[in-house]
Scaffold this motif. Sequence first.
Motif, PDB file in Angstrom:
ATOM      1  N   GLN A 277     149.682 -55.947 -31.851  1.00  0.00           N
ATOM      2  CA  GLN A 277     148.946 -55.380 -32.488  1.00  0.00           C
ATOM      3  C   GLN A 277     148.207 -56.849 -33.316  1.00  0.00           C
ATOM      4  OE1 GLN A 277     149.946 -53.935 -36.147  1.00  0.00           O
ATOM      5  NE2 GLN A 277     146.603 -53.189 -36.384  1.00  0.00           N
ATOM      6  N   GLN A 278     148.682 -57.674 -33.003  1.00  0.00           N
ATOM      7  CA  GLN A 278     147.956 -59.002 -34.096  1.00  0.00           C
ATOM      8  C   GLN A 278     146.948 -59.248 -32.922  1.00  0.00           C
ATOM      9  OE1 GLN A 278     150.895 -61.224 -36.241  1.00  0.00           O
ATOM     10  NE2 GLN A 278     150.193 -59.502 -38.220  1.00  0.00           N
ATOM     11  N   SER A 279     148.099 -59.792 -31.293  1.00  0.00           N
ATOM     12  CA  SER A 279     147.434 -60.374 -30.606  1.00  0.00           C
ATOM     13  C   SER A 279     146.207 -60.265 -29.208  1.00  0.00           C
ATOM     14  CB  SER A 279     148.479 -60.859 -29.527  1.00  0.00           C
ATOM     15  OG  SER A 279     149.577 -59.652 -29.016  1.00  0.00           O
ATOM     16  N   GLY A 280     146.268 -58.420 -30.048  1.00  0.00           N
ATOM     17  CA  GLY A 280     145.363 -57.199 -29.059  1.00  0.00           C
ATOM     18  C   GLY A 280     146.001 -56.783 -27.230  1.00  0.00           C
TER      19      GLY A 280
ATOM     20  N   CYS B  37     146.845 -49.106 -23.035  1.00  0.00           N
ATOM     21  CA  CYS B  37     146.207 -49.127 -24.812  1.00  0.00           C
ATOM     22  C   CYS B  37     146.650 -50.053 -25.136  1.00  0.00           C
ATOM     23  CB  CYS B  37     147.141 -47.733 -24.843  1.00  0.00           C
ATOM     24  SG  CYS B  37     149.145 -47.991 -25.156  1.00  0.00           S
ATOM     25  N   ARG B  38     145.903 -50.666 -26.211  1.00  0.00           N
ATOM     26  CA  ARG B  38     146.023 -51.730 -27.124  1.00  0.00           C
ATOM     27  C   ARG B  38     146.745 -50.723 -28.836  1.00  0.00           C
ATOM     28  NH1 ARG B  38     143.695 -55.850 -24.465  1.00  0.00           N
ATOM     29  NH2 ARG B  38     141.495 -55.336 -23.445  1.00  0.00           N
ATOM     30  N   ILE B  39     147.617 -51.457 -29.167  1.00  0.00           N
ATOM     31  CA  ILE B  39     148.144 -51.250 -30.545  1.00  0.00           C
ATOM     32  C   ILE B  39     147.355 -51.057 -31.733  1.00  0.00           C
ATOM     33  CG2 ILE B  39     149.696 -50.811 -32.092  1.00  0.00           C
ATOM     34  CD1 ILE B  39     151.425 -51.670 -30.038  1.00  0.00           C
ATOM     35  N   LEU B  40     146.756 -50.345 -32.531  1.00  0.00           N
ATOM     36  CA  LEU B  40     145.662 -50.118 -33.911  1.00  0.00           C
ATOM     37  C   LEU B  40     146.147 -50.080 -34.981  1.00  0.00           C
ATOM     38  CD1 LEU B  40     142.887 -47.200 -32.480  1.00  0.00           C
ATOM     39  CD2 LEU B  40     142.679 -49.897 -32.361  1.00  0.00           C
ATOM     40  N   ASN B  41     146.842 -49.594 -34.557  1.00  0.00           N
ATOM     41  CA  ASN B  41     148.400 -49.782 -36.201  1.00  0.00           C
ATOM     42  C   ASN B  41     150.016 -48.528 -36.061  1.00  0.00           C
ATOM     43  OD1 ASN B  41     148.500 -49.652 -39.405  1.00  0.00           O
ATOM     44  ND2 ASN B  41     147.567 -47.724 -39.254  1.00  0.00           N
ATOM     45  N   THR B  42     150.555 -49.782 -36.663  1.00  0.00           N
ATOM     46  CA  THR B  42     152.053 -49.258 -36.766  1.00  0.00           C
ATOM     47  C   THR B  42     151.978 -48.813 -37.860  1.00  0.00           C
ATOM     48  OG1 THR B  42     152.863 -51.800 -37.280  1.00  0.00           O
ATOM     49  CG2 THR B  42     152.871 -51.011 -35.580  1.00  0.00           C
ATOM     50  N   GLU B  43     153.171 -47.978 -38.450  1.00  0.00           N
ATOM     51  CA  GLU B  43     153.283 -46.903 -39.357  1.00  0.00           C
ATOM     52  C   GLU B  43     154.825 -47.385 -39.861  1.00  0.00           C
ATOM     53  OE1 GLU B  43     151.235 -43.779 -40.555  1.00  0.00           O
ATOM     54  OE2 GLU B  43     149.460 -44.391 -39.907  1.00  0.00           O
ATOM     55  N   PRO B  44     155.868 -48.321 -39.848  1.00  0.00           N
ATOM     56  CA  PRO B  44     156.886 -48.143 -39.782  1.00  0.00           C
ATOM     57  C   PRO B  44     157.769 -47.148 -41.097  1.00  0.00           C
ATOM     58  CG  PRO B  44     156.796 -50.435 -40.139  1.00  0.00           C
ATOM     59  CD  PRO B  44     155.464 -49.817 -40.217  1.00  0.00           C
ATOM     60  N   GLU B  45     157.286 -46.756 -42.379  1.00  0.00           N
ATOM     61  CA  GLU B  45     157.883 -45.859 -43.994  1.00  0.00           C
ATOM     62  C   GLU B  45     158.369 -44.539 -42.750  1.00  0.00           C
ATOM     63  OE1 GLU B  45     153.231 -47.066 -43.265  1.00  0.00           O
ATOM     64  OE2 GLU B  45     155.765 -48.071 -43.811  1.00  0.00           O
TER      65      GLU B  45
END
Length: 64
Positions: free
Chosen positions: A9-12, A31-39
């Motif tokens: 995500q941080q590297s795009g 795709c590119r990762i926009l957001n991660t929600e581990p919880e």
Amino acid sequence: MWREFRKLQQSGALLRLSVVRGMGVKLNMPCRILNTEPENGNLTVYHVDEKQVYLFKINEIEKL
């Protein structure tokens, strides 16, 4: 695994994600990762070809 998602995500970075949705529907998307929600176990990605945002549960992801 979440640490890897966060780095991507941080590297795009552009990645190809294989996903199995409900009813056995398989998606294979660049795709590119926009957001991660581990919880919550959620991963939000941007499909670069369709220009749409998708939200997946971690158990739907088959392969990076």
